[in-house]
Design a protein around this motif. Structure first.
Motif, PDB file in Angstrom:
ATOM      1  N   LEU A  82     -10.833  84.834 131.957  1.00  0.00           N
ATOM      2  CA  LEU A  82     -10.549  86.267 131.949  1.00  0.00           C
ATOM      3  C   LEU A  82     -10.800  86.917 130.591  1.00  0.00           C
ATOM      4  O   LEU A  82     -11.354  88.023 130.525  1.00  0.00           O
ATOM      5  N   VAL A  83     -10.404  86.249 129.515  1.00  0.00           N
ATOM      6  CA  VAL A  83     -10.522  86.867 128.184  1.00  0.00           C
ATOM      7  C   VAL A  83     -11.877  86.561 127.534  1.00  0.00           C
ATOM      8  O   VAL A  83     -12.614  87.473 127.153  1.00  0.00           O
ATOM      9  N   ILE A  84     -12.199  85.280 127.428  1.00  0.00           N
ATOM     10  CA  ILE A  84     -13.408  84.907 126.684  1.00  0.00           C
ATOM     11  C   ILE A  84     -14.668  85.328 127.426  1.00  0.00           C
ATOM     12  O   ILE A  84     -15.573  85.937 126.840  1.00  0.00           O
ATOM     13  N   LEU A  85     -14.753  85.020 128.724  1.00  0.00           N
ATOM     14  CA  LEU A  85     -15.911  85.463 129.491  1.00  0.00           C
ATOM     15  C   LEU A  85     -15.944  86.988 129.576  1.00  0.00           C
ATOM     16  O   LEU A  85     -17.014  87.606 129.504  1.00  0.00           O
ATOM     17  N   GLY A  86     -14.767  87.605 129.712  1.00  0.00           N
ATOM     18  CA  GLY A  86     -14.704  89.061 129.766  1.00  0.00           C
ATOM     19  C   GLY A  86     -15.206  89.706 128.486  1.00  0.00           C
ATOM     20  O   GLY A  86     -16.001  90.658 128.520  1.00  0.00           O
ATOM     21  N   LEU A  87     -14.782  89.196 127.329  1.00  0.00           N
ATOM     22  CA  LEU A  87     -15.243  89.745 126.051  1.00  0.00           C
ATOM     23  C   LEU A  87     -16.742  89.514 125.863  1.00  0.00           C
ATOM     24  O   LEU A  87     -17.461  90.384 125.351  1.00  0.00           O
ATOM     25  N   ALA A  88     -17.223  88.339 126.271  1.00  0.00           N
ATOM     26  CA  ALA A  88     -18.661  88.053 126.159  1.00  0.00           C
ATOM     27  C   ALA A  88     -19.470  89.041 126.986  1.00  0.00           C
ATOM     28  O   ALA A  88     -20.513  89.554 126.537  1.00  0.00           O
ATOM     29  N   ALA A  89     -18.996  89.343 128.200  1.00  0.00           N
ATOM     30  CA  ALA A  89     -19.697  90.289 129.064  1.00  0.00           C
ATOM     31  C   ALA A  89     -19.631  91.711 128.515  1.00  0.00           C
ATOM     32  O   ALA A  89     -20.560  92.504 128.702  1.00  0.00           O
ATOM     33  N   LEU A  90     -18.529  92.045 127.823  1.00  0.00           N
ATOM     34  CA  LEU A  90     -18.430  93.367 127.201  1.00  0.00           C
ATOM     35  C   LEU A  90     -19.431  93.509 126.052  1.00  0.00           C
ATOM     36  O   LEU A  90     -19.959  94.596 125.805  1.00  0.00           O
ATOM     37  N   ILE A  91     -19.678  92.411 125.352  1.00  0.00           N
ATOM     38  CA  ILE A  91     -20.623  92.442 124.227  1.00  0.00           C
ATOM     39  C   ILE A  91     -22.054  92.549 124.727  1.00  0.00           C
ATOM     40  O   ILE A  91     -22.846  93.354 124.242  1.00  0.00           O
ATOM     41  N   THR A  92     -22.399  91.720 125.698  1.00  0.00           N
ATOM     42  CA  THR A  92     -23.741  91.750 126.286  1.00  0.00           C
ATOM     43  C   THR A  92     -23.636  91.281 127.730  1.00  0.00           C
ATOM     44  O   THR A  92     -22.917  90.311 128.012  1.00  0.00           O
ATOM     45  N   PRO A  93     -24.304  91.957 128.668  1.00  0.00           N
ATOM     46  CA  PRO A  93     -24.256  91.501 130.066  1.00  0.00           C
ATOM     47  C   PRO A  93     -24.690  90.047 130.185  1.00  0.00           C
ATOM     48  O   PRO A  93     -25.686  89.635 129.606  1.00  0.00           O
ATOM     49  N   VAL A  94     -23.912  89.266 130.902  1.00  0.00           N
ATOM     50  CA  VAL A  94     -24.207  87.847 131.088  1.00  0.00           C
ATOM     51  C   VAL A  94     -25.080  87.698 132.327  1.00  0.00           C
ATOM     52  O   VAL A  94     -24.617  87.855 133.454  1.00  0.00           O
ATOM     53  N   VAL A  95     -26.360  87.418 132.105  1.00  0.00           N
ATOM     54  CA  VAL A  95     -27.321  87.257 133.198  1.00  0.00           C
ATOM     55  C   VAL A  95     -27.561  85.771 133.403  1.00  0.00           C
ATOM     56  O   VAL A  95     -27.899  85.049 132.466  1.00  0.00           O
ATOM     57  N   LEU A  96     -27.392  85.311 134.636  1.00  0.00           N
ATOM     58  CA  LEU A  96     -27.502  83.892 134.962  1.00  0.00           C
ATOM     59  C   LEU A  96     -28.762  83.652 135.790  1.00  0.00           C
ATOM     60  O   LEU A  96     -29.074  84.411 136.702  1.00  0.00           O
ATOM     61  N   ARG A  97     -29.455  82.575 135.469  1.00  0.00           N
ATOM     62  CA  ARG A  97     -30.734  82.309 136.125  1.00  0.00           C
ATOM     63  C   ARG A  97     -30.653  81.325 137.273  1.00  0.00           C
ATOM     64  O   ARG A  97     -31.652  81.052 137.924  1.00  0.00           O
ATOM     65  N   GLY A  98     -29.511  80.725 137.533  1.00  0.00           N
ATOM     66  CA  GLY A  98     -29.423  79.782 138.646  1.00  0.00           C
ATOM     67  C   GLY A  98     -29.424  78.355 138.163  1.00  0.00           C
ATOM     68  O   GLY A  98     -28.650  77.967 137.299  1.00  0.00           O
ATOM     69  N   GLY A  99     -30.320  77.545 138.709  1.00  0.00           N
ATOM     70  CA  GLY A  99     -30.440  76.155 138.282  1.00  0.00           C
ATOM     71  C   GLY A  99     -29.196  75.354 138.614  1.00  0.00           C
ATOM     72  O   GLY A  99     -28.940  75.020 139.763  1.00  0.00           O
ATOM     73  N   SER A 100     -28.426  75.015 137.594  1.00  0.00           N
ATOM     74  CA  SER A 100     -27.254  74.154 137.779  1.00  0.00           C
ATOM     75  C   SER A 100     -25.975  74.953 138.028  1.00  0.00           C
ATOM     76  O   SER A 100     -24.881  74.393 137.972  1.00  0.00           O
ATOM     77  N   LEU A 101     -26.102  76.249 138.311  1.00  0.00           N
ATOM     78  CA  LEU A 101     -24.916  77.081 138.464  1.00  0.00           C
ATOM     79  C   LEU A 101     -23.997  76.587 139.573  1.00  0.00           C
ATOM     80  O   LEU A 101     -22.782  76.494 139.393  1.00  0.00           O
ATOM     81  N   LEU A 102     -24.577  76.269 140.736  1.00  0.00           N
ATOM     82  CA  LEU A 102     -23.750  75.858 141.859  1.00  0.00           C
ATOM     83  C   LEU A 102     -23.004  74.573 141.543  1.00  0.00           C
ATOM     84  O   LEU A 102     -21.820  74.441 141.859  1.00  0.00           O
ATOM     85  N   ARG A 103     -23.695  73.611 140.895  1.00  0.00           N
ATOM     86  CA  ARG A 103     -23.028  72.361 140.583  1.00  0.00           C
ATOM     87  C   ARG A 103     -21.904  72.555 139.573  1.00  0.00           C
ATOM     88  O   ARG A 103     -20.788  72.104 139.781  1.00  0.00           O
ATOM     89  N   ASP A 104     -22.164  73.244 138.473  1.00  0.00           N
ATOM     90  CA  ASP A 104     -21.163  73.401 137.414  1.00  0.00           C
ATOM     91  C   ASP A 104     -19.965  74.224 137.877  1.00  0.00           C
ATOM     92  O   ASP A 104     -18.817  73.841 137.679  1.00  0.00           O
ATOM     93  N   THR A 105     -20.240  75.375 138.493  1.00  0.00           N
ATOM     94  CA  THR A 105     -19.134  76.209 138.972  1.00  0.00           C
ATOM     95  C   THR A 105     -18.423  75.536 140.141  1.00  0.00           C
ATOM     96  O   THR A 105     -17.212  75.693 140.320  1.00  0.00           O
ATOM     97  N   GLY A 106     -19.165  74.759 140.939  1.00  0.00           N
ATOM     98  CA  GLY A 106     -18.547  74.015 142.039  1.00  0.00           C
ATOM     99  C   GLY A 106     -17.611  72.928 141.532  1.00  0.00           C
ATOM    100  O   GLY A 106     -16.510  72.740 142.060  1.00  0.00           O
ATOM    101  N   VAL A 107     -18.037  72.197 140.496  1.00  0.00           N
ATOM    102  CA  VAL A 107     -17.181  71.177 139.894  1.00  0.00           C
ATOM    103  C   VAL A 107     -15.941  71.825 139.301  1.00  0.00           C
ATOM    104  O   VAL A 107     -14.821  71.311 139.432  1.00  0.00           O
TER     105      VAL A 107
END
Length: 332
Positions: A82-107
């Motif tokens: 909530l805080v760290i990812l939120g602040l990072a997104a406020l600084i610059t939009p966090v654009v994700l390209r895919g790849g290992s996203l499902l595995r990492d977020t799934g784990v």
């Protein structure tokens, strides 16, 4: 009260400095021994950057305050998302390209689900800690295998992103000056500072709970969790400021996985008490909800814009307000 504040501040400073020295010493020692850079990144940096949370949770568990130990683990993950990812997104939009996203977020979601199950069922035991550590080792082994495959425009794993985020902030990480003795000295001094810092922070947190009439769980979820999450905050913010929002995201997800499976596993192994029931359902529910949200957003939209960042930070403020508004037993 002055002594309590001094313990808290001194403990946090010692933890942050000790963690930095430990990682530097361990990295230099491993590189001098010929360990491959990929192993250094996934294992040494991955575990090393989690040492403030690890030492604090283990110290709290051994000191007979499991509420602080597990509150630190759950609270750190909530702060990360909530805080760290939120602040990072406020600084610059966090654009994700895919790849290992499902595995990492799934784990990450599966590990959080396991923690919720432990809190709900009351199951505990050293064998559960061993199983959690084994699951982390299996995850790191999978990351190692994936990182070795050279694919054009490959998206790195969350574990690898943790190393990249740290390297952006610590330019001294791979310094080669000095012999083996300097690397060993950094390692020993860092470990000593971590042990002392954890002792001071836990003692101060217990005193704050007693003086303020708050439960140790709340102190672990807030003061301790925020303090031990400062390294992730710094590295993610630096990555975001350099336009590397995806690395900031991977750093958060990787940290959450290491926190639950690594720190939670070590805590359960060394002090096999159950996850405190007062973490269920609110705190564990929030942790599970945030893990589910980042999986859905990462897969469906693959973007955390500034509006999403503002909502995440606002959600954390609402969560803390809810914690403080709830009736809490006086700490003893």
């Amino acid at each position: 009260m002055t002594e309590t504040i001094a313990l808290l501040v001194g403990g946090l400073v010692a933890l942050l400095l000790g963690g930095e020295l430990l990682v530097r010493g361990a990295v230099r020692l491993a590189e001098k021994a010929g360990v491959t850079p990929l192993i250094v990144g996934l294992v040494i940096v991955g575990f090393g950057t989690s040492t403030p949370e690890l030492m604090t949770s283990v110290e709290a568990a051994l000191a007979g305050s499991p509420s602080i130990a597990w509150g630190n683990i759950v609270g750190s993950n909530i702060v990360n998302t909530l805080v760290i990812l939120g602040l990072a997104a406020l600084i610059t939009p966090v654009v994700l390209r895919g790849g290992s996203l499902l595995r990492d977020t799934g784990v990450c979601l599966a590990a959080t689900g396991l923690l919720v199950a432990l809190g709900w069922s009351g199951w505990h035991g050293a064998w559960i800690g061993v199983a959690m550590l084994a699951a982390l080792i299996a995850y790191i082994a999978r990351c190692y295998r994936d990182e070795r495959v050279v694919v054009p425009e490959a998206v790195h794993t969350a574990a690898y992103d943790r190393q990249q985020a740290l390297e952006m902030t610590d330019r001294q990480l791979h310094r080669t000056e000095g012999g083996w003795w300097r690397a060993v000295a950094l390692l020993i001094v860092g470990l000593a500072m971590l042990m002392a810092g954890a002792r001071f922070l836990v003692t101060g947190a217990i005193d704050v709970a007693t003086i303020a009439g708050l439960s140790e769980t709340i102190i672990g979820l807030t003061i301790v969790a925020i303090g031990t999450s400062l390294p992730e905050l710094v590295t993610s913010v630096v990555a975001a400021r350099r336009g590397e929002g995806e690395i900031a995201f991977g750093n958060v997800v990787g940290s959450n996985i290491y926190n639950i499976l690594g720190i939670g596993g070590a805590t359960m192994l060394l002090s096999p008490a159950g996850v405190p029931p007062d973490l269920f359902p609110l705190d564990l529910g929030v942790a599970l909800a945030t893990a589910f949200i980042i999986l859905v957003v990462a897969i469906a939209w693959r973007r955390f814009g500034r509006l999403a960042g503002a909502l995440l930070v606002t959600a954390y403020a609402a969560y803390v307000a809810t914690l403080l508004a709830m009736p809490s037993p006086v700490a003893v």
